[in-house]
Design an enzyme around this catalytic site. Structure first.
Site, mmCIF file in Angstrom:
data_model
loop_
_atom_site.group_PDB
_atom_site.id
_atom_site.type_symbol
_atom_site.label_atom_id
_atom_site.label_comp_id
_atom_site.label_asym_id
_atom_site.label_seq_id
_atom_site.Cartn_x
_atom_site.Cartn_y
_atom_site.Cartn_z
ATOM 1 N N MET A 1 27.416 64.769 24.125
ATOM 2 C CA MET A 1 28.552 65.092 24.998
ATOM 3 C C MET A 1 28.137 64.895 26.440
ATOM 4 O O MET A 1 27.165 65.480 26.911
ATOM 5 C CB MET A 1 29.020 66.526 24.775
ATOM 6 C CG MET A 1 30.234 66.905 25.628
ATOM 7 S SD MET A 1 30.928 68.517 25.216
ATOM 8 C CE MET A 1 29.642 69.594 25.825
ATOM 9 N N CYS A 2 28.863 64.077 27.159
ATOM 10 C CA CYS A 2 28.604 63.806 28.570
ATOM 11 C C CYS A 2 29.924 63.840 29.331
ATOM 12 O O CYS A 2 31.003 63.845 28.736
ATOM 13 C CB CYS A 2 27.936 62.451 28.749
ATOM 14 S SG CYS A 2 26.322 62.307 27.938
ATOM 15 N N GLY A 3 29.831 63.856 30.635
ATOM 16 C CA GLY A 3 31.021 63.853 31.474
ATOM 17 C C GLY A 3 31.052 62.629 32.364
ATOM 18 O O GLY A 3 30.024 62.219 32.908
ATOM 19 N N ARG B 1 29.779 69.572 30.537
ATOM 20 C CA ARG B 1 29.637 68.457 29.612
ATOM 21 C C ARG B 1 28.290 67.754 29.756
ATOM 22 O O ARG B 1 27.947 66.915 28.913
ATOM 23 C CB ARG B 1 30.763 67.434 29.838
ATOM 24 C CG ARG B 1 32.157 67.978 29.570
ATOM 25 C CD ARG B 1 33.181 66.852 29.549
ATOM 26 N NE ARG B 1 32.905 65.920 28.454
ATOM 27 C CZ ARG B 1 33.329 66.080 27.208
ATOM 28 N NH1 ARG B 1 34.052 67.141 26.884
ATOM 29 N NH2 ARG B 1 33.048 65.184 26.283
#
Length: 310
Positions: A1-3, A32
């Site tokens: 999960m990244c932003g 995130r």
């Protein structure tokens, strides 16, 4: 999960606010990706004609300063360098870029070239997004567009080299949320085409793929369209070029994404909350980008900014 965040300004009057706005968007995506963060800014200080900006990264300011001094003394260059924490932006004559890179490889192994281009600068480090933004004074930067990324490392170590954005071409960079299943095969294919990679990260392969396609004559939009069949996996890409900004999601589109457009800007966020601090967001056209559809905007020559409405 990244932003992921991105902001493309159509109104030149907003350019002094680019860094402040992007900084707020990046910090909002901390949940995130609290491990590391990075961003690319276009127009923080364009290189003069005949020059290219190299963003260098080192372990500390002293190592970078020593490298710049060595370049000047050994190559006979007179260089201007802007130091920002562990990074330094050095303007070099375009004709000497390869000499500079070769000298750094041979004499400054602890210094990496993070990006090159006439308009782009890239900064990235390990740490909370707010801390990374503050270290490099993102809020004080100006420009026409920028993209950013907050990382939660799930398949590799938390390192600066693993942080986004990745750049594999002049004024080109990419941030990515997702995973590519065929990146090792694609890396080998691109290496046969003459590209080289600094990490094992699949995002760097995606950036390299787009650079290769554009080097072969494809437009940014065409390169992203072909990525939908050539790159296997689930992904959202946000891409920056000297004059453009683009977004594409894979055909499944399992990663969250939201966009907003007004007469003044186009913005992207992994979540809507990344956009709520933007001016005029209450009157923006807010939408979820469709799967397997490329959304692209271009900056006109000079100071005017226009967007091609998808």
């Amino acid at each position: 999960m990244c932003g992921i965040v991105g902001l493309f300004l159509k109104n030149p009057a907003l350019e002094p606010q680019l860094g402040t706005l992007l900084s707020g968007m990046l910090e909002t995506m901390t949940g995130r990706g609290p491990d590391s963060a990075g961003f690319a800014i276009y127009g923080a200080g364009d290189a003069e004609d005949g020059s290219v900006k190299l963003t260098l990264r080192g372990p500390d300011a002293g190592t970078l300063s020593k490298a710049v001094s060595g370049l000047e003394s050994d190559l006979g260059l007179s260089l201007s360098a802007l130091a920002r924490d562990t990074h330094s932006v050095v303007a070099v004559p375009a004709k000497d870029e390869q000499r500079v890179r070769a000298w750094l490889t041979a004499n400054a192994p602890r210094v990496d070239v993070v990006s090159a281009g006439r308009r782009m600068e890239i900064y990235k480090e390990v740490g909370l997004p707010a801390s990374v933004a503050e270290r490099f004074d993102l809020a004080g930067m100006t420009g026409s567009h920028g993209i950013g990324h907050t990382r939660m490392a799930t398949e590799s170590a938390v390192t600066t080299n693993g942080a986004h954005p990745f750049s594999t071409g002049a004024d080109e960079c990419l941030v990515h949320n997702g995973s590519l299943s065929n990146h090792n095969d694609m890396r080998r294919r691109l290496e046969r085409e003459g590209l080289s990679f600094a990490t094992k990260n699949d995002t760097e392969v995606a950036a390299g793929y787009l650079s290769w396609r554009m080097r072969e004559g494809a437009s940014l939009k065409e390169a992203l369209e072909s990525s939908l069949t050539d790159l296997d996996g689930f992904f959202t890409f946000v891409v920056g070029t000297e004059s453009g900004f683009a977004v594409v999601r894979d055909p499944i589109a399992c990663k969250p994404a939201v966009m907003a457009e007004t007469d003044d800007y186009v913005a992207f966020g992994s979540e809507y909350r990344a956009l709520v601090g933007l001016p005029g967001i209450d009157k923006a056209r807010v939408f979820e980008p469709e799967p397997a559809r490329v959304y692209a905007w271009e900056r006109n020559a000079g100071t005017s900014q226009t967007a091609e409405r998808p």
